[in-house]
Design a protein around this motif. Sequence first.
Motif, short mmCIF file in Angstrom:
data_model
loop_
_atom_site.label_atom_id
_atom_site.label_comp_id
_atom_site.label_asym_id
_atom_site.label_seq_id
_atom_site.Cartn_x
_atom_site.Cartn_y
_atom_site.Cartn_z
N THR A 144 -78.19 17.27 0.93
CA THR A 144 -77.29 16.29 1.05
C THR A 144 -77.19 15.22 0.13
O THR A 144 -78.18 14.87 -0.15
CB THR A 144 -77.22 15.96 2.73
N THR A 145 -76.09 14.67 0.05
CA THR A 145 -76.05 13.59 -0.99
C THR A 145 -74.59 12.49 -0.46
O THR A 145 -73.90 13.07 0.19
CB THR A 145 -75.70 14.20 -2.36
N VAL A 146 -74.82 11.52 -1.03
CA VAL A 146 -73.74 10.62 -0.55
C VAL A 146 -72.84 9.99 -1.75
O VAL A 146 -73.39 9.94 -3.06
CB VAL A 146 -74.53 8.99 -0.18
N VAL A 147 -71.53 9.98 -1.98
CA VAL A 147 -70.92 9.81 -2.79
C VAL A 147 -70.06 8.29 -2.57
O VAL A 147 -69.67 7.98 -1.37
CB VAL A 147 -69.91 10.86 -3.27
N GLU A 148 -69.54 7.74 -3.57
CA GLU A 148 -68.99 6.40 -3.53
C GLU A 148 -67.39 6.99 -3.20
O GLU A 148 -66.82 8.05 -4.07
CB GLU A 148 -68.78 5.68 -4.71
N ARG A 149 -66.74 6.32 -2.32
CA ARG A 149 -65.34 6.83 -2.24
C ARG A 149 -64.27 6.22 -3.26
O ARG A 149 -64.44 5.12 -3.41
CB ARG A 149 -64.78 6.17 -0.65
N LEU A 150 -63.56 7.21 -3.51
CA LEU A 150 -62.57 6.88 -4.70
C LEU A 150 -61.16 6.53 -4.04
O LEU A 150 -60.92 7.02 -3.14
CB LEU A 150 -62.58 7.83 -5.90
N ARG A 151 -60.39 5.97 -5.02
CA ARG A 151 -59.10 5.77 -4.62
C ARG A 151 -58.39 6.30 -5.70
O ARG A 151 -58.59 6.12 -6.90
CB ARG A 151 -58.56 4.39 -4.35
N PRO A 152 -57.09 6.88 -5.44
CA PRO A 152 -56.57 7.40 -4.14
C PRO A 152 -57.31 8.27 -3.14
O PRO A 152 -58.39 9.01 -3.97
CB PRO A 152 -55.28 7.91 -4.32
N GLU A 153 -57.04 8.46 -2.13
CA GLU A 153 -57.93 9.38 -1.26
C GLU A 153 -57.92 10.83 -1.80
O GLU A 153 -58.95 11.60 -1.55
CB GLU A 153 -57.49 9.32 0.31
N SER A 154 -56.76 11.46 -2.16
CA SER A 154 -56.49 12.55 -2.69
C SER A 154 -57.47 12.92 -3.97
O SER A 154 -58.11 14.08 -3.96
CB SER A 154 -54.92 12.78 -3.24
N LEU A 166 -70.44 23.32 -5.64
CA LEU A 166 -71.65 23.43 -6.14
C LEU A 166 -72.87 23.69 -5.02
O LEU A 166 -74.02 23.97 -5.35
CB LEU A 166 -72.02 22.26 -7.16
N GLY A 167 -72.50 23.51 -3.92
CA GLY A 167 -73.45 23.78 -2.77
C GLY A 167 -74.01 22.56 -2.28
O GLY A 167 -74.94 22.69 -1.39
N PHE A 168 -73.32 21.36 -2.56
CA PHE A 168 -73.73 19.95 -1.89
C PHE A 168 -72.90 19.81 -0.53
O PHE A 168 -71.95 20.18 -0.46
CB PHE A 168 -73.70 19.14 -2.75
N GLU A 169 -73.86 19.21 0.41
CA GLU A 169 -73.27 18.58 1.56
C GLU A 169 -72.98 17.11 1.00
O GLU A 169 -73.64 16.37 0.70
CB GLU A 169 -74.10 18.71 2.90
N ILE A 170 -71.48 16.65 1.38
CA ILE A 170 -71.21 15.47 0.82
C ILE A 170 -70.79 14.63 2.01
O ILE A 170 -69.95 14.98 3.02
CB ILE A 170 -69.93 15.74 -0.23
N VAL A 171 -71.38 13.35 2.01
CA VAL A 171 -70.88 12.41 2.91
C VAL A 171 -70.45 11.15 2.03
O VAL A 171 -71.15 10.70 1.03
CB VAL A 171 -72.07 11.91 3.85
N ALA A 172 -69.70 10.38 2.47
CA ALA A 172 -69.03 9.39 1.93
C ALA A 172 -69.95 8.10 2.13
O ALA A 172 -70.32 7.82 3.35
CB ALA A 172 -67.72 8.87 2.32
N GLN A 173 -70.06 7.03 1.07
CA GLN A 173 -70.84 6.18 1.25
C GLN A 173 -70.48 5.14 2.24
O GLN A 173 -71.41 4.29 2.72
CB GLN A 173 -71.08 5.16 -0.08
N ASP A 174 -69.19 4.90 2.59
CA ASP A 174 -68.64 4.04 3.48
C ASP A 174 -68.38 4.78 4.91
O ASP A 174 -67.82 4.30 5.52
CB ASP A 174 -67.41 3.36 3.00
N ALA A 175 -69.01 5.78 5.12
CA ALA A 175 -68.72 6.40 6.33
C ALA A 175 -69.54 6.02 7.55
O ALA A 175 -69.67 6.39 8.65
CB ALA A 175 -69.02 8.07 6.42
N GLY A 176 -70.57 5.14 7.32
CA GLY A 176 -71.44 4.69 8.30
C GLY A 176 -72.06 5.40 8.98
O GLY A 176 -73.11 5.78 8.62
N ARG A 177 -72.07 5.27 10.41
CA ARG A 177 -72.91 6.19 11.32
C ARG A 177 -72.84 7.67 11.01
O ARG A 177 -73.82 8.41 11.20
CB ARG A 177 -72.50 5.85 12.84
N GLN A 178 -71.58 8.23 10.55
CA GLN A 178 -71.69 9.62 10.17
C GLN A 178 -72.31 9.97 8.95
O GLN A 178 -73.03 10.93 9.01
CB GLN A 178 -70.21 10.15 9.97
N ALA A 179 -72.46 8.94 7.91
CA ALA A 179 -73.40 9.20 6.84
C ALA A 179 -74.85 9.19 7.38
O ALA A 179 -75.65 9.85 6.87
CB ALA A 179 -73.07 8.19 5.73
N HIS A 180 -75.10 8.10 7.98
CA HIS A 180 -76.56 8.01 8.52
C HIS A 180 -76.89 9.13 9.44
O HIS A 180 -78.07 9.85 9.05
CB HIS A 180 -76.74 6.70 9.61
#
Length: 294
Positions: A144-154, A166-180
């Motif tokens: 699992t890794t964390v990425v910075e959210r880019l703009r635009p969302e697409s 590539l086989g990574f589970e991705i969570v957004a840096q600004d996802a708060g409780r979900q990322a935690h």
Amino acid sequence: MNLAELGYTAAWRLLRHVPAPLAEAGFRAGADLAWRRGGAGVERLRRNLRRVRPEASGPELDRLVRTALRSYARYWGEAFRLPALDRDTIHARHAPVPGLDVAIAAMREGRGVVLALPHAGNWDVAGVYVIEELRRHGLPAEMTTVVERLRPESLYRRFVGYRESLGFEIVAQDAGRQAHLALTRRLRAGGLVCLIADRDLAGTGVDVPFFGDTIRLPSGPASLCALTGAQLHAAVTYFRPGGWGATVSPAIAVPDRAAVPKATLELARAFEEHIAAHLEDWHMLQELTPGDRR
């Protein structure tokens, strides 16, 4: 679809079909053009490299900046071609990683591991290599890794799709409780979390000495270990001719929350050691110190 998203989409679709030497030459030429033109990002890179090599003359620093930009261009050239590369080929071209065996041994005993990395080399390739190593050791081939959210969302979704391929589970840096929850779930299950950790995006990190300056590193890697009992390592990736390399530091103790500042300081020291050894592969085109950030 905006122009940036259109460009990235075209690169992912088309560059995998371009002969590798031609693609490499094109990205190298682009890096040289950026070096000649300069600009804010190039000047930030120059200042960051000078922190590490304050004794460098003007021409020496110019050559180092040019080499670092070529390294950064190599990262992007590989990123656009990586999803089409065979995993066994990637593994074969990657040098064995000193220290990774200690992290894998911890996971075989059911203990989670956090690898904290700077922006250096090709961390995506390193992730593919480590996942394959986990598979070969009979462990779940996932991380699992964390990425910075880019703009635009697409555009952000396309980058997420790339790393998920590539086989990574991705969570957004600004996802708060979900990322935690995603990170702690992975670690408590004895799995692997990899975090880019040389910029404090949240503004809640720890000030540490770094190449004669004071920067703020995120406290997240050490805090996750204090919370879950996971094992913390610094890891630095770099390029080799025709392949890649990486180094994993000895485990950093984080027995409780009170140890987080000291553990973050040890991360900084490990980053210093390995960045200095492969300085041309440190892709830091952003400001580092709290003063610069303000």
